[in-house]
Scaffold this motif. Sequence first.
Motif, PDB file in Angstrom:
ATOM      1  N   ILE A   1      23.675  36.850  42.986  1.00 27.29           N
ATOM      2  CA  ILE A   1      24.931  36.206  42.529  1.00 27.29           C
ATOM      3  C   ILE A   1      25.712  35.781  43.755  1.00 27.29           C
ATOM      4  CG2 ILE A   1      27.095  36.549  41.311  1.00 27.29           C
ATOM      5  CD1 ILE A   1      25.689  38.627  39.597  1.00 27.29           C
ATOM      6  N   ASP A   2      26.317  34.620  43.640  1.00 23.04           N
ATOM      7  CA  ASP A   2      27.212  34.145  44.699  1.00 23.04           C
ATOM      8  C   ASP A   2      28.509  33.676  44.047  1.00 23.04           C
ATOM      9  OD1 ASP A   2      28.202  33.508  47.135  1.00 23.04           O
ATOM     10  OD2 ASP A   2      27.018  31.677  47.411  1.00 23.04           O
ATOM     11  N   SER A   3      29.580  33.696  44.770  1.00 23.12           N
ATOM     12  CA  SER A   3      30.879  33.250  44.224  1.00 23.12           C
ATOM     13  C   SER A   3      31.728  32.678  45.348  1.00 23.12           C
ATOM     14  CB  SER A   3      31.600  34.417  43.552  1.00 23.12           C
ATOM     15  OG  SER A   3      31.962  35.382  44.516  1.00 23.12           O
ATOM     16  N   ASP A   4      32.731  31.925  44.959  1.00 24.07           N
ATOM     17  CA  ASP A   4      33.710  31.371  45.908  1.00 24.07           C
ATOM     18  C   ASP A   4      35.022  31.215  45.138  1.00 24.07           C
ATOM     19  OD1 ASP A   4      34.868  30.418  48.158  1.00 24.07           O
ATOM     20  OD2 ASP A   4      33.689  28.569  48.297  1.00 24.07           O
ATOM     21  N   SER A   5      36.128  31.046  45.847  1.00 25.17           N
ATOM     22  CA  SER A   5      37.446  30.876  45.197  1.00 25.17           C
ATOM     23  C   SER A   5      38.143  29.663  45.784  1.00 25.17           C
ATOM     24  CB  SER A   5      38.309  32.130  45.383  1.00 25.17           C
ATOM     25  OG  SER A   5      38.585  32.342  46.750  1.00 25.17           O
ATOM     26  N   VAL A   6      38.899  29.011  44.939  1.00 18.05           N
ATOM     27  CA  VAL A   6      39.691  27.830  45.328  1.00 18.05           C
ATOM     28  C   VAL A   6      41.139  28.067  44.913  1.00 18.05           C
ATOM     29  CG1 VAL A   6      40.020  25.361  45.026  1.00 18.05           C
ATOM     30  CG2 VAL A   6      37.710  26.308  45.084  1.00 18.05           C
ATOM     31  N   THR A   7      42.060  27.853  45.841  1.00 21.19           N
ATOM     32  CA  THR A   7      43.490  27.959  45.525  1.00 21.19           C
ATOM     33  C   THR A   7      44.049  26.559  45.285  1.00 21.19           C
ATOM     34  OG1 THR A   7      43.745  29.941  46.879  1.00 21.19           O
ATOM     35  CG2 THR A   7      45.746  28.696  46.359  1.00 21.19           C
ATOM     36  N   ILE A   8      44.612  26.365  44.131  1.00 23.33           N
ATOM     37  CA  ILE A   8      45.212  25.073  43.782  1.00 23.33           C
ATOM     38  C   ILE A   8      46.732  25.240  43.815  1.00 23.33           C
ATOM     39  CG2 ILE A   8      45.456  23.300  42.027  1.00 23.33           C
ATOM     40  CD1 ILE A   8      42.701  24.066  41.013  1.00 23.33           C
TER      41      ILE A   8
END
Length: 350
Positions: A4-11
């Motif tokens: 599993i891989d993940s990333d986050s984006v701040t809007i």
Amino acid sequence: MAGIDSDSVTIEVYFPPTVQIKFEENRTERQLNCVATGIPDLYIFKQWEHWSEYSDLIRYLPDSGSGNLNLQIIEGETDRYQDRGIYICKASNNVSLNGGDSFIPGEFFLNPKSTPYFVTSNNKTQYGVLGQTTNITVDFVSFPEIKNISVIFDGIIHSIENYTLEIMKVMDTVYNKTVFVNGSRLMMTVEVNTERDFKAYTFKLCNQIGSDNLTISLHSASCPETPEIIQIMPEKTQVIVQWIPKFHGGFQQSFHIQYRRRDVQYWNTKHVQDHTMNIYSIDGLTPGTEYLIRIYSSNRKGNSSFSDKKPFRTDATNEHGNLGFILLIVPFVIAVAVLYWQYKKGKFFF
């Protein structure tokens, strides 16, 4: 199966501010604080605007850059009533919706309590007509409302009974700008029965904060009253008429004498411009003839009624003329006789 891989984006969402005004007051100043809430929270403020309740722009006020406005005490303006009105501040964080103006306004209605005051548009000289009912009108502003109304004349304070009070917009000068403000109009009914009713009336208004007063001078503004002929002195070819002037109506008056032969319908008119005169001589009359004479007066408002027509008859002989000649020649003869007597006595030298 591999993992599993993940990333986050701040809007970060930008939106223009909402603007509110907070009010603080102390004994030395009033302070308005422009509070803006938006993202980003870096704001630019425009100059403040001061408007009347009826959308009349009164003035612009500079902003310090922080969105705060201080209303300082003005010398001589103890109640600071001129600060009353709608204050608008505009703030921007450079975010606009649909390409519109990025400056968002906020409003605050400042309605400070103060002593009542009479607005500058009041006419301190008002007019009435003798023998008629008139209204004296004064406009004022009072927050809180008036508790007591009185009027002073002839050195005595009177309570007002015959009056009306109406809430309405009135004209005032606020910070040297003529605008409409929310105020009231007081109308007092005066029965003008005699000339003595034309005088000064001082209105005094009181509320729970204090009082103010204004003096109105009631002047006459009517046509003059009809003068009265009191004496007619006919001679052979002239007549001397004397009259009593009546009330002038509030303005300088002049007199007009009309005369005609009894058998003629046309009136001849003599104008007496000197308002101080009350006797006049008419020449060129026909001896032994019946005449009618009347008089009226006029001022800038119009003419009085005619006086009653008075009949007279010129002399058929020159009795008055002979008498006038005698009255002129006798002193001359006496003077010559005295000079001759002094000359004979050696008491007079040429």
